[in-house]
Design an enzyme around this catalytic site. Sequence first.
Site, PDB file in Angstrom:
ATOM      1  N   LYS A   1       4.775   0.248  10.602  1.00 51.78           N
ATOM      2  CA  LYS A   1       4.703   1.536   9.918  1.00 51.78           C
ATOM      3  C   LYS A   1       4.319   2.639  10.898  1.00 51.78           C
ATOM      4  CE  LYS A   1       3.465   0.634   5.616  1.00 51.78           C
ATOM      5  NZ  LYS A   1       2.589   0.402   4.446  1.00 51.78           N
TER       6      LYS A   1
ATOM      7  N   ARG B   1       5.382 -12.818   9.496  1.00 48.78           N
ATOM      8  CA  ARG B   1       6.134 -11.606   9.190  1.00 48.78           C
ATOM      9  C   ARG B   1       7.417 -11.578  10.000  1.00 48.78           C
ATOM     10  NH1 ARG B   1       2.052  -7.496  10.199  1.00 48.78           N
ATOM     11  NH2 ARG B   1       3.512  -6.292   8.972  1.00 48.78           N
TER      12      ARG B   1
ATOM     13  N   GLU C   1       0.882  -1.168   0.000  1.00 47.16           N
ATOM     14  CA  GLU C   1       0.000   0.000   0.000  1.00 47.16           C
ATOM     15  C   GLU C   1       0.916   1.212   0.000  1.00 47.16           C
ATOM     16  OE1 GLU C   1      -2.256   0.745   3.558  1.00 47.16           O
ATOM     17  OE2 GLU C   1      -3.510   2.245   2.562  1.00 47.16           O
TER      18      GLU C   1
END
Length: 563
Positions: free
Chosen positions: A270, A260, A35
Site C-alpha cells: 500500500k 501473501r 482496513e
Amino acid sequence: MTQAETSVDFVRGIIADDNRSGKFGGRVVTRFPPEPNGYLHIGHAKSICLNFGLAADFDGVCHLRFDDTNPSREEMEFVESIQEDVRWLGYDWGDNLFYASDYFGQLYEYATKLIENGKAYVCDLTGDEVREYRGNLTEPGKESPYRNRTVEENLNLFKSMRAGFFEEGSHTLRAKIDMAAPNLNLRDPVLYRILKQTHHRTGDEWPIYPMYDFAHGQSDSIENVTHSVCTLEFEDHRPLYDWFLNELDIYRSQQIEFARLNITHTVLSKRRLIELINGGYVNGWDDPRMPTISGLRRRGYTPEALRNFCDRISVARRDNTVEIALLEHTLRDDLNKRSPRVMGVLDPLKVVIENYPEGKVEDIISTNNPEDLTMGERNVPFTRVVYIEKDDFREVPPPKFYRLSPGREVRLKDAYYITCNSVVKDETTGEVIELRCTYDPNTFGGTSADGRKVRGTAHWVSEEYAVDAEVRVYDHLFTTLDPDDVPEGSDWKDNINPDSMVVMESAKLEPGLNQAKPGERFQFLRLGYFCVDKDSTPEAPIFNRTVALRDTWARMDQDRKKN
RNA sequence: AGCCCUGUAGUGUAGCGGUAACACGCCAGCCUUUGAAGCUGAAAUCUCUGGUUCGAACCCAGGCAGGGCUGCCA
C-alpha cells in the site's frame, strides 16, 4: 481434472479436518477484514477469493468486516471502493457487513473485564519509554512501574481515559502478560491508546481506540468466525489472539496464516502504491498500470480471469513470487473465449491498391470469434486505400519475415492477396509513408484457387471508413522482475518502465468501434485485447490495451537484433 | 543474537513411507486466412548431512539458506 483429483490447499485441509472432528460443529464462517485506508489490490484479491471461496466450498458464509480501529488514516472513500471491488470480483457478503467499530462498546467491556481480573493495567509510560522497557530481540523487557496498580485504580484511570480526561499519548491500557516473553507481542502489549480523532463512523464518541490485537480476534469471536485466515506476518500474534479469547472466555475462532502474494514486475504494498500516485508516476488508484482491483478493471481484466488466477496460484505458507505471465495467461485465456475480433491499426501505413477501382466498396465477411462461432459474422468495408500496421512492412525483410516487402505478396485478412510494387518515401526524412500495391481479384475472401502459398496475413482498415482513435498501449510497470533489484544508491522507482504507457494518437479502427461503450472488450486481430476506457466518447474514442497477444515474431526479431 | 515460519523443474502449486504430478514460462516440432489459439515433445536425482526402515520428498536429529517479529499501524 475431476473433483476427486483436485488437490486442496492446506487451509481447506485444515477445515476438512475440523469438519471431521466436529471442532466447529461443521460450521464454516470466514471473513475478509480490510482496513479502509486504501484501495484493494490483487494481493487482496487472493485473500478475498480464499475467504469467500472457503465459504462457498464448505457451505458456509464469509463476512466483510472493516477493520476500522485507527481513525487517523481511514476514510469513507475507501470503504466504498472496497465494497465495489469485492462485488465486482463476484462475491456477496449478504447481510454480513460489519465494522470493528460496531464492537467498540463490547470491546470496552472486554477491557474492563481484563482489568477486573488483574490482566490489564493503565500505563503512564511515554511511547519512547514503552519501547525502552520492551527490551529487544535478545534481551528481555522490564516491567512498567505502573504494572501493579490496583484494580480500582486501573478501573478509574481507564474510565478517565474513556471520558477524554487525558491527552493523546499520556496513557495506554496494557495487557499484563510477560515482559520476558521471547515473543515480543506478549510483552504487555498495548490494548487501547488515546486518539482524539473523529472516526468515520463513530464520530467523536470515542477518545480511545483499541489496537489491532485487541480488536481483531474479539471481532472474529463476536461474529462466531470459525476460521480467521490472515497473512504470515500475524503468525507471531496468534498466541496473543488466543490469549485474549482464553482470558475473556469467549468464542474460540481459529487463526490460520498463509503467505501473501508477490508478483513480478510490480509492487503490492500500500505504501508503495501511494508513493507511485503521489509521485505522479501513475494517474491515481485506478490507473490501468496499477495492480489495484480498480486499475485492473479499467485495464480490461475480467473478474473471471482474476478468480481463475487466484485458483491457479493456490495458497501455501512459503514465500512466493508469481510470474506476471501467469496472470496474463489467465487473462488471455478468458478474453480469447469471450472477445469479438475486430481490426485496428495502431501505427498506420497507407496502402494504395492501384488496380482496385476508385470509389468501389466491397463487404468483406469476417468471423467475430473463431473460438465461438455463435458470435456470428460482420461485414467490413474494403476500398482502394487501406491502412496496415507499419510493423507489417519491411523494405529489407529479415530472415523468417513473412510479411510485406517490395515484390512480396501477403493476404489482407479475409479480403484479398496484395503484392507490393513500390514504396513512397518522405523526401526529407526518407521514411516510408506509402505503399503502392496491386491486388489479385481472384483471391476474394483471402483464398486462391491455385493453392498458392501466402504465409503472411495482415490486418487492415479502410481509409475511407476508418474510425480515428487514441489507443493506450500498456506494459509492465517495472522493467525488472523484482523492482527492488537495483544497483547501490538507486531506488526501486528507478526500475519503473518508461514505456509502461505508450499513447498511439492516430490509430485507425474498423467502423463502428467509436460506438463501443466504456468497458467493452475486443480482440484487435493479431495485436491483443483492448477495452474502451472510461473516459472514451464516440467523438474521441479511447482504447486501453489490456494485454498483448503472444507475439512469436516480435520475440524472434528482438533476439535477432540482440545477437 | 532470541522466538516463530519456510525450503519439490525457471515460476507457482501437488504429493502425507513404495523411487515425482499439474499449470504457467522456456526450448524443439506440427498446424494455421490472427507468427494468436490449438496439438506433440523436452526439462527436477525433491536444500545438505546423518539416522530410522526392506524401502524416505514424505518420519527423526543436526547443519545450511530464505522470511517474519523490537508502532500508542494493520
